[in-house]
Design a protein around this motif. Structure first.
Motif, short mmCIF file in Angstrom:
data_model
loop_
_atom_site.label_atom_id
_atom_site.label_comp_id
_atom_site.label_asym_id
_atom_site.label_seq_id
_atom_site.Cartn_x
_atom_site.Cartn_y
_atom_site.Cartn_z
N GLU A 76 -3.36 4.42 -9.57
CA GLU A 76 -4.62 3.75 -9.24
C GLU A 76 -4.57 2.26 -9.57
N MET A 105 -2.56 0.40 -6.95
CA MET A 105 -3.33 0.24 -5.71
C MET A 105 -4.42 -0.81 -5.91
N ALA A 106 -5.09 -0.80 -7.06
CA ALA A 106 -6.13 -1.80 -7.34
C ALA A 106 -5.53 -3.20 -7.32
N ARG A 119 -8.24 5.49 -1.60
CA ARG A 119 -7.40 6.63 -1.98
C ARG A 119 -8.01 7.94 -1.47
N ILE A 179 -4.85 -4.15 -3.71
CA ILE A 179 -6.11 -4.46 -3.06
C ILE A 179 -6.64 -5.81 -3.52
N LEU A 220 -11.47 -1.54 -8.26
CA LEU A 220 -11.40 -0.08 -8.37
C LEU A 220 -12.41 0.62 -7.47
N TYR A 232 0.83 -1.21 0.00
CA TYR A 232 0.00 0.00 0.00
C TYR A 232 0.86 1.26 0.00
N THR A 278 -10.56 0.71 -4.30
CA THR A 278 -9.36 1.51 -4.53
C THR A 278 -9.66 3.00 -4.44
#
Length: 172
Positions: free
Chosen positions: A124, A127-128, A151, A131, A144, A115, A147
């Motif tokens: 993005e 991060m997706a 965010r 996750i 998403l 993370y 995500t």
């Protein structure tokens, strides 16, 4: 201070400074929005995933301020204490608890790194991906959704002054 007070008196709780923040972190991780709107599985695994996700975002924020470094250690200790208690409550024996807590700390460390990297890159998709690897989502859920919400949480947390973070004045 008398010798009896030293022997039988209460020991100062070093974690007290971070306890309100720990409770707020868990409270945020349990918000229904994560489960209803973002597709996180409302299960033991999903709830653990959300606690580690929110805790990671909070710890990453705390890394920015020198005055929050020591409290971040206490916050992590509260995570360990809570996980130890949860394991014992679920019937895990004393012999196994230490090993399981060690595994959970390893999981937290890995997720924290993923993370941290994704937030620093402001990516993005990264991060997706983090996750989707680390959060139990309902089948077919687009990572998403979570995500973007995470965010937004991290961006809002970045605006909170250090003293307010420590006072657990975070989230909604």
């Amino acid at each position: 201070m008398s010798i009896l007070t030293k022997l039988f008196g209460r020991k100062q709780d070093d974690r007290a400074v971070a306890r309100p923040l720990w409770h707020r972190t868990v409270e945020i991780a349990r918000e229904k929005e994560w489960y209803k709107s973002c597709g996180v599985a409302d299960s033991v695994a999903g709830r653990f995933d959300m606690i580690t996700l929110i805790l990671s975002i909070v710890l990453i924020r705390m890394e920015r301020d020198a005055e929050l470094i020591e409290p971040s250690v206490r916050l992590t200790e509260l995570f360990v204490e809570d996980m130890d208690g949860q394991l014992r409550e679920s019937g895990v024996g004393d012999v196994i608890v230490g090993k399981r807590v060690g595994q959970l700390m390893s999981v937290l460390g890995g997720r924290l790194g993923a993370y941290r990297e994704a937030l620093a890159a402001r990516d993005e998709a990264m991060m997706a991906d983090a996750i989707s690897r680390n959060v139990t989502l309902h089948d077919g859920t687009d990572p998403l959704l979570l995500t973007r919400r995470v965010r937004a949480f991290a961006a809002g947390l970045d605006l909170v002054p250090a003293f307010r973070v420590l006072d657990a004045e975070i989230g909604k």
